[in-house]
Design a protein around this motif. Structure first.
Motif, PDB file in Angstrom:
ATOM      1  N   LEU A  15       8.304  44.494  30.993  1.00 31.17           N
ATOM      2  CA  LEU A  15       7.743  45.671  31.650  1.00 31.17           C
ATOM      3  C   LEU A  15       6.224  45.728  31.471  1.00 31.17           C
ATOM      4  O   LEU A  15       5.497  46.158  32.373  1.00 31.17           O
ATOM      5  N   GLY A  16       5.736  45.251  30.328  1.00 31.09           N
ATOM      6  CA  GLY A  16       4.283  45.176  30.112  1.00 31.09           C
ATOM      7  C   GLY A  16       3.636  44.192  31.063  1.00 31.09           C
ATOM      8  O   GLY A  16       2.582  44.473  31.654  1.00 31.09           O
ATOM      9  N   THR A  21       0.647  43.066  36.149  1.00 34.36           N
ATOM     10  CA  THR A  21       0.707  42.496  37.493  1.00 34.36           C
ATOM     11  C   THR A  21       0.455  43.578  38.546  1.00 34.36           C
ATOM     12  O   THR A  21      -0.236  43.341  39.546  1.00 34.36           O
ATOM     13  N   ALA A  22       1.006  44.751  38.332  1.00 34.68           N
ATOM     14  CA  ALA A  22       0.783  45.859  39.273  1.00 34.68           C
ATOM     15  C   ALA A  22      -0.677  46.294  39.248  1.00 34.68           C
ATOM     16  O   ALA A  22      -1.238  46.673  40.285  1.00 34.68           O
ATOM     17  N   TYR A  23      -1.335  46.249  38.091  1.00 35.88           N
ATOM     18  CA  TYR A  23      -2.744  46.600  37.965  1.00 35.88           C
ATOM     19  C   TYR A  23      -3.604  45.658  38.806  1.00 35.88           C
ATOM     20  O   TYR A  23      -4.643  46.051  39.330  1.00 35.88           O
ATOM     21  N   ARG A  24      -3.116  44.377  38.951  1.00 34.30           N
ATOM     22  CA  ARG A  24      -3.854  43.387  39.745  1.00 34.30           C
ATOM     23  C   ARG A  24      -3.520  43.488  41.230  1.00 34.30           C
ATOM     24  O   ARG A  24      -3.809  42.569  41.987  1.00 34.30           O
ATOM     25  N   LEU A  28       4.574  43.621  44.786  1.00 37.82           N
ATOM     26  CA  LEU A  28       5.862  42.981  45.037  1.00 37.82           C
ATOM     27  C   LEU A  28       6.275  42.115  43.842  1.00 37.82           C
ATOM     28  O   LEU A  28       7.416  42.186  43.376  1.00 37.82           O
ATOM     29  N   ALA A  29       5.329  41.329  43.340  1.00 39.85           N
ATOM     30  CA  ALA A  29       5.611  40.500  42.164  1.00 39.85           C
ATOM     31  C   ALA A  29       5.887  41.369  40.939  1.00 39.85           C
ATOM     32  O   ALA A  29       6.765  41.055  40.130  1.00 39.85           O
ATOM     33  N   ALA A  30       5.170  42.481  40.814  1.00 43.41           N
ATOM     34  CA  ALA A  30       5.374  43.379  39.679  1.00 43.41           C
ATOM     35  C   ALA A  30       6.770  43.990  39.723  1.00 43.41           C
ATOM     36  O   ALA A  30       7.446  44.110  38.685  1.00 43.41           O
TER      37      ALA A  30
END
Length: 151
Positions: A15-16, A21-24, A28-30
Motif C-alpha cells: 500500500l505504501g 506510485t499514485a503521487y507520481r 492505474l498502476a497504483a
C-alpha cells in the motif's frame, strides 16, 4: 502467528508503494499495486493462512497427501497398462470380442483357382526378394528433397 504478521507487513508495504506510485500520477498502476497488496491481508482475515499453516505442520495432512499420491500412482499405472494392451474402454473391448466371434463363425472364402499362367514346373531355389519397407520410400523422398535444394 508469524505468517499473519508477514502477510500484514507485505500488505502495508504494498500500500505504501501504491501511494508513492499514485503521487507520481500513475493512478492505474497504483490501483493495480494496491489490489495485489490487499490479497495477503484478505487471506489472513479469512483464515486461509491459518488453515495453510495448520495443514503444513500436520502429520495427518501429510499422510493424506501421501495416500492421494499413491492413489494417483495406481490409477495412472493401471491406465498405462490398459492402453499398452490396446484394450481401451470396457465397451471397446466388448465390441472387439464380439467382432472376433463373428469372424470365427463367418464362412471362409473358397479356395483360389490356379494362376492364369499355369503352375510353375521348376522349384525356385532363390528365396523371394523381401519387399521394400516404408522406410526405404521415406528415405528416397528425403533424398529427392535434399537434391532439389542442392544439399
Amino acid at each position: 502467528m508469524i505468517a499473519e504478521t508477514v502477510c500484514s507487513a507485505v500488505a502495508a508495504a504494498g500500500l505504501g508503494i501504491a501511494a508513492v506510485t499514485a503521487y507520481r500520477k500513475r493512478f492505474l498502476a497504483a490501483a493495480r499495486i494496491a489490489a495485489y497488496s490487499l490479497v495477503p491481508l484478505g487471506l489472513v482475515m479469512t483464515g486461509v493462512v491459518q488453515w495453510l499453516a495448520d495443514t503444513a505442520f500436520s502429520v495427518t495432512a501429510w499422510a493424506g497427501f501421501a495416500v492421494l499420491g499413491v492413489s494417483w500412482l495406481l490409477f495412472s499405472t493401471t491406465r498405462a497398462v490398459e492402453r499398452r494392451r490396446g484394450g481401451g474402454t470396457r465397451k471397446e473391448r466388448k465390441e472387439a470380442r464380439a467382432a472376433e466371434r463373428r469372424a470365427a463363425v463367418a464362412p471362409t472364402a473358397p479356395a483360389a483357382s490356379a494362376p492364369s499362367l499355369g503352375a510353375g514346373t521348376r522349384a525356385s531355389t532363390r528365396p523371394a526378394a523381401a519387399p521394400r519397407g516404408d522406410s526405404a520410400d521415406d528415405f528416397s523422398d528425403i533424398e529427392a528433397i535434399l537434391k532439389k535444394h542442392g544439399i
